[in-house]
Design an enzyme around this catalytic site. Structure first.
Site, short mmCIF file in Angstrom:
data_model
loop_
_atom_site.label_atom_id
_atom_site.label_comp_id
_atom_site.label_asym_id
_atom_site.label_seq_id
_atom_site.Cartn_x
_atom_site.Cartn_y
_atom_site.Cartn_z
CD GLU A 1 -4.20 6.87 2.67
OE1 GLU A 1 -3.90 5.53 2.82
OE2 GLU A 1 -3.57 7.87 2.45
CG HIS B 1 0.35 6.22 -0.61
ND1 HIS B 1 -0.63 6.97 -0.97
CD2 HIS B 1 0.27 5.63 0.30
CE1 HIS B 1 -1.65 6.90 -0.16
NE2 HIS B 1 -1.20 6.09 0.79
CG HIS C 1 -1.72 1.25 1.58
ND1 HIS C 1 -3.03 1.64 0.91
CD2 HIS C 1 -1.40 2.35 2.30
CE1 HIS C 1 -3.33 2.80 1.24
NE2 HIS C 1 -2.29 3.32 2.15
CD GLU C 2 2.07 3.49 3.71
OE1 GLU C 2 2.31 4.58 3.13
OE2 GLU C 2 1.08 3.36 4.29
#
Length: 452
Positions: free
Chosen positions: A372, A323, A319-320
């Protein structure tokens, strides 16, 4: 009797004629002043029109202006070429026109030219900095250059290591080795997903010593970078929100992907070239992890204490990394610039507190929650391509919500959607089907390339 007077008078007349030829002639202005008594009569209301013309004609003899606008020639060596203009109203009063930008903008033609040039510059800058996010095919405006983004990430990472000096686990620590191996799998999956041979170095564990002064405290750095859920809903506990059209579903992703495929847009991945991926584990009881632009991953031991399996840790790291793939940090900086300009304009008409509150509720926070969700979708595909079961992701976000404390208002008053909401969307979204297909192919020994 007059025979002796005639020669003397003749001599006097001859002398006066001679001197009149050699003296400096008086100017028309002086002649006019001497005749009219300038200091006593020039400003009287009875100053007739013929006398005004007699006074002003020698001054503006060479003027080519029309409609009552007459330039005054200035022969000063310091103001060569400068001109002043005036106009005469119906009461025959002389008014000097203003000079500089105020006079320039009084011309409608100049205003139109300025508007067209300014609009052209804005349009050029906007369309020249549009990029397409991988997978979702969403077009976003990013004003920050790729090189500057990398430099900012490098500087930020050095500051983080300096602020957490003495708390970073050594490279040979078991948790460090474990996190580095998981991050390595995610980066390899990213390389396959972009369908392009990227030029970046293998991920390594970053040393703790950076040689920088202790600029910020660990608490300040954590609050600025961690993105933890703030307690923003205390002052609105009694409010009942009826906003049913909050963009937190899979429909906008599918619509954006369909439009992007029809237009044949190409995803932007140039910012991922030449990255030096690094990872550190910080010994802090904080349930968080983040990825800084430039390929710098930071994981806190508080996260490892709650999520013990490799699949759970891989979900957070994917997930990071997503980004960084979508350039969310650079996009947020660009949007904050426009929002700041808009706020300054609204400050002239509305109270600043109202402007700040409304911009946060209806602009900043919804945009942050949308980013997000976009990172959740991209991270899910990276997770599956790395060989981890994507069905564990909804469980991770639901567990994360229980740890941080979920509430119904967080879907509207927080930078992150609630963990329960994220779990429901990922479990039902179409991206889960795509992730499962990728996961089955990887388990059978056939990796899928170009899924981003």
């Amino acid at each position: 009797m007059g025979w002796y007077r005639r020669p003397s008078r003749f001599i006097f007349d001859a002398f006066r004629s001679y001197t009149s030829k050699n003296t400096v002639p008086r100017t028309p202005i002086q002649e006019s002043i001497s005749r009219t008594g300038f200091y006593t009569h020039s400003f009287k209301p009875s100053f007739n029109k013929s006398r005004i013309s007699e006074f002003s004609q020698p001054i503006f003899r060479n003027s080519g202006s029309q409609n009552g606008v007459k330039p005054i020639e200035c022969n000063s060596p310091f103001l060569h070429g400068a001109k002043r203009f005036y106009y005469v109203d119906r009461y025959r009063v002389h008014h000097f026109k203003p000079r500089g930008f105020k006079r320039w903008f009084q011309n409608p033609r100049n205003v139109l030219i300025a508007f067209l040039v300014g609009s052209g510059v804005v349009i050029t800058i906007y369309f020249g900095n549009l990029e397409t996010v991988p997978y979702t095919k969403r077009t976003h405006f990013v004003l920050l250059s790729k090189n500057l983004e990398k430099e900012l990430g490098e500087t930020q990472f050095k500051q983080i290591k300096a602020s957490f000096k003495g708390k970073i686990l050594p490279p040979l620590h078991p948790e460090s080795i474990r996190v580095q191996a998981i991050a390595h799998h995610i980066i390899e999956a990213l390389q396959r997903g972009l369908r392009k041979e990227m030029v970046w170095s293998d991920i390594r564990y970053s040393p703790e010593s950076v040689g920088l002064p202790h600029e910020t405290s660990s608490r300040e750095t954590l609050m600025g970078l961690s993105g933890t859920i703030a307690d923003e809903d205390k002052w609105l506990k009694e409010e009942k929100w009826q906003k049913e059209d909050e963009i937190l579903d899979d429909l906008w992703v599918q619509k954006s992907r369909k439009e992007g495929q029809e237009k044949g847009v190409k995803s932007e991945s140039g910012h991922l070239e030449g990255l030096k991926w690094e990872v550190v584990v910080v010994n802090e009881p904080v349930v968080n992890a983040f990825c800084i632009p430039g390929g710098k991953i930071v994981v806190f031991t508080g996260l490892l204490n709650h999520f013990r399996s490799d699949s759970e840790i891989a979900t957070i790291i994917a997930h990071e990394v997503a980004h960084a793939v979508a350039r969310h940090s650079a996009e947020q900086i660009s949007k904050n610039l426009w929002l700041t300009i808009l706020q300054f304009i609204l400050y002239q008409f509305v109270m600043p507190d109202i402007v700040n509150t409304m911009s946060n509720l209806f602009l900043r926070l919804p945009f942050s929650r949308r980013m997000e969700m976009e990172a959740d979708y991209i991270g899910l595909l990276l997770l599956a391509s790395a060989g981890y079961d994507p069905r564990v992701a909804p469980q991770v976000y639901e567990k994360l919500g229980r740890i941080t404390g979920d509430s119904a208002l967080r879907d509207y008053l927080s930078t992150h959607p609630s963990g329960k909401k994220r779990a429901q969307l990922l479990a039902q979204a179409k991206v889960m089907e795509e992730a499962l297909d990728i996961y089955r192919e990887v388990q059978s020994g056939r990796g899928i390339e170009g899924f981003l």
